[in-house]
Motif scaffolding. Structure first.
Motif, PDB file in Angstrom:
ATOM      1  N   MET A   1      -1.554  -4.441  -1.268  1.00 45.61           N
ATOM      2  CA  MET A   1      -1.607  -3.029  -1.554  1.00 45.61           C
ATOM      3  C   MET A   1      -2.224  -2.306  -0.365  1.00 45.61           C
ATOM      4  O   MET A   1      -3.234  -2.719   0.161  1.00 45.61           O
ATOM      5  CB  MET A   1      -2.465  -2.810  -2.805  1.00 45.61           C
ATOM      6  N   SER A   2      -1.611  -1.228   0.051  1.00 48.63           N
ATOM      7  CA  SER A   2      -2.191  -0.437   1.130  1.00 48.63           C
ATOM      8  C   SER A   2      -3.359   0.381   0.581  1.00 48.63           C
ATOM      9  O   SER A   2      -3.478   0.598  -0.615  1.00 48.63           O
ATOM     10  CB  SER A   2      -1.133   0.491   1.733  1.00 48.63           C
ATOM     11  N   THR A   3      -4.202   0.854   1.464  1.00 52.93           N
ATOM     12  CA  THR A   3      -5.366   1.628   1.042  1.00 52.93           C
ATOM     13  C   THR A   3      -4.919   3.003   0.564  1.00 52.93           C
ATOM     14  O   THR A   3      -4.246   3.721   1.295  1.00 52.93           O
ATOM     15  CB  THR A   3      -6.359   1.786   2.217  1.00 52.93           C
ATOM     16  N   PRO A   4      -5.261   3.374  -0.673  1.00 55.88           N
ATOM     17  CA  PRO A   4      -4.875   4.695  -1.175  1.00 55.88           C
ATOM     18  C   PRO A   4      -5.476   5.800  -0.321  1.00 55.88           C
ATOM     19  O   PRO A   4      -6.617   5.716   0.103  1.00 55.88           O
ATOM     20  CB  PRO A   4      -5.467   4.720  -2.584  1.00 55.88           C
ATOM     21  N   ALA A   5      -4.686   6.842  -0.069  1.00 57.11           N
ATOM     22  CA  ALA A   5      -5.130   7.909   0.818  1.00 57.11           C
ATOM     23  C   ALA A   5      -5.729   9.087   0.062  1.00 57.11           C
ATOM     24  O   ALA A   5      -6.503   9.837   0.621  1.00 57.11           O
ATOM     25  CB  ALA A   5      -3.961   8.385   1.673  1.00 57.11           C
ATOM     26  N   ILE A   6      -5.355   9.244  -1.211  1.00 57.56           N
ATOM     27  CA  ILE A   6      -5.865  10.382  -1.963  1.00 57.56           C
ATOM     28  C   ILE A   6      -6.392   9.914  -3.308  1.00 57.56           C
ATOM     29  O   ILE A   6      -6.069   8.823  -3.784  1.00 57.56           O
ATOM     30  CB  ILE A   6      -4.793  11.471  -2.136  1.00 57.56           C
ATOM     31  N   LEU A   7      -7.193  10.734  -3.922  1.00 57.00           N
ATOM     32  CA  LEU A   7      -7.843  10.390  -5.179  1.00 57.00           C
ATOM     33  C   LEU A   7      -6.837   9.984  -6.257  1.00 57.00           C
ATOM     34  O   LEU A   7      -7.053   9.003  -6.967  1.00 57.00           O
ATOM     35  CB  LEU A   7      -8.699  11.565  -5.651  1.00 57.00           C
ATOM     36  N   GLU A   8      -5.729  10.690  -6.376  1.00 64.14           N
ATOM     37  CA  GLU A   8      -4.732  10.378  -7.396  1.00 64.14           C
ATOM     38  C   GLU A   8      -4.146   8.984  -7.188  1.00 64.14           C
ATOM     39  O   GLU A   8      -3.910   8.254  -8.155  1.00 64.14           O
ATOM     40  CB  GLU A   8      -3.622  11.433  -7.418  1.00 64.14           C
ATOM     41  N   ASP A   9      -3.917   8.598  -5.936  1.00 63.08           N
ATOM     42  CA  ASP A   9      -3.424   7.252  -5.642  1.00 63.08           C
ATOM     43  C   ASP A   9      -4.451   6.208  -6.053  1.00 63.08           C
ATOM     44  O   ASP A   9      -4.102   5.156  -6.588  1.00 63.08           O
ATOM     45  CB  ASP A   9      -3.123   7.088  -4.146  1.00 63.08           C
ATOM     46  N   LEU A  10      -5.705   6.491  -5.801  1.00 62.01           N
ATOM     47  CA  LEU A  10      -6.778   5.570  -6.147  1.00 62.01           C
ATOM     48  C   LEU A  10      -6.862   5.388  -7.662  1.00 62.01           C
ATOM     49  O   LEU A  10      -6.976   4.269  -8.157  1.00 62.01           O
ATOM     50  CB  LEU A  10      -8.097   6.108  -5.591  1.00 62.01           C
ATOM     51  N   GLN A  11      -6.754   6.472  -8.403  1.00 62.66           N
ATOM     52  CA  GLN A  11      -6.795   6.398  -9.862  1.00 62.66           C
ATOM     53  C   GLN A  11      -5.608   5.591 -10.396  1.00 62.66           C
ATOM     54  O   GLN A  11      -5.768   4.807 -11.324  1.00 62.66           O
ATOM     55  CB  GLN A  11      -6.808   7.800 -10.459  1.00 62.66           C
ATOM     56  N   ALA A  12      -4.446   5.763  -9.810  1.00 60.02           N
ATOM     57  CA  ALA A  12      -3.261   5.020 -10.246  1.00 60.02           C
ATOM     58  C   ALA A  12      -3.377   3.535  -9.905  1.00 60.02           C
ATOM     59  O   ALA A  12      -2.934   2.676 -10.667  1.00 60.02           O
ATOM     60  CB  ALA A  12      -2.009   5.611  -9.602  1.00 60.02           C
ATOM     61  N   ALA A  13      -3.998   3.219  -8.783  1.00 60.73           N
ATOM     62  CA  ALA A  13      -4.116   1.830  -8.335  1.00 60.73           C
ATOM     63  C   ALA A  13      -5.168   1.055  -9.127  1.00 60.73           C
ATOM     64  O   ALA A  13      -5.077  -0.176  -9.234  1.00 60.73           O
ATOM     65  CB  ALA A  13      -4.463   1.794  -6.844  1.00 60.73           C
ATOM     66  N   PHE A  14      -6.143   1.749  -9.695  1.00 59.64           N
ATOM     67  CA  PHE A  14      -7.243   1.097 -10.416  1.00 59.64           C
ATOM     68  C   PHE A  14      -7.427   1.758 -11.784  1.00 59.64           C
ATOM     69  O   PHE A  14      -8.396   2.487 -12.010  1.00 59.64           O
ATOM     70  CB  PHE A  14      -8.536   1.164  -9.590  1.00 59.64           C
ATOM     71  N   PRO A  15      -6.502   1.499 -12.712  1.00 59.04           N
ATOM     72  CA  PRO A  15      -6.536   2.194 -14.005  1.00 59.04           C
ATOM     73  C   PRO A  15      -7.722   1.819 -14.895  1.00 59.04           C
ATOM     74  O   PRO A  15      -8.035   2.543 -15.832  1.00 59.04           O
ATOM     75  CB  PRO A  15      -5.211   1.785 -14.654  1.00 59.04           C
ATOM     76  N   GLY A  16      -8.401   0.735 -14.608  1.00 62.23           N
ATOM     77  CA  GLY A  16      -9.554   0.327 -15.405  1.00 62.23           C
ATOM     78  C   GLY A  16     -10.839   1.049 -15.026  1.00 62.23           C
ATOM     79  O   GLY A  16     -11.910   0.725 -15.541  1.00 62.23           O
ATOM     80  N   TRP A  17     -10.724   2.018 -14.143  1.00 56.93           N
ATOM     81  CA  TRP A  17     -11.893   2.740 -13.647  1.00 56.93           C
ATOM     82  C   TRP A  17     -11.713   4.245 -13.827  1.00 56.93           C
ATOM     83  O   TRP A  17     -10.609   4.774 -13.673  1.00 56.93           O
ATOM     84  CB  TRP A  17     -12.092   2.455 -12.163  1.00 56.93           C
ATOM     85  N   CYS A  18     -12.797   4.930 -14.109  1.00 59.57           N
ATOM     86  CA  CYS A  18     -12.832   6.391 -14.107  1.00 59.57           C
ATOM     87  C   CYS A  18     -13.359   6.789 -12.725  1.00 59.57           C
ATOM     88  O   CYS A  18     -14.463   6.390 -12.344  1.00 59.57           O
ATOM     89  CB  CYS A  18     -13.764   6.881 -15.210  1.00 59.57           C
TER      90      CYS A  18
END
Length: 71
Positions: A1-18
């Motif tokens: 997985m590439s490093t997410p660039a924006i907050l929305e990408d990060l939330q989608a990549a790690f759904p078990g986290w708020c």
């Protein structure tokens, strides 16, 4: 997985986290729906993480996934 660039990408990549950005501009993530046991914490899992930016938080979240898989 590439490093997410924006907050929305990060939330989608790690759904078990708020995940959110504080008013001070720091990035935070806390686990959704479960508390860690003392044993999990001893082995390096964290209930909540913080970082200076999205990239640093993504790295920490990846490390948490790897640590959890190793348990």
């Amino acid at each position: 997985m590439s490093t997410p660039a924006i907050l929305e990408d990060l939330q989608a990549a790690f759904p078990g986290w708020c995940i959110w950005r504080s008013s001070a501009g720091r990035m935070w993530a806390t686990r959704n729906g479960r508390r860690l046991s003392s044993l999990e914490i001893y082995h390096g899992l964290c209930q909540t993480l913080d970082a200076d930016d999205v990239t640093q938080l993504a790295e920490q979240l990846k490390n948490q996934e790897e640590t959890e898989k190793a348990l």
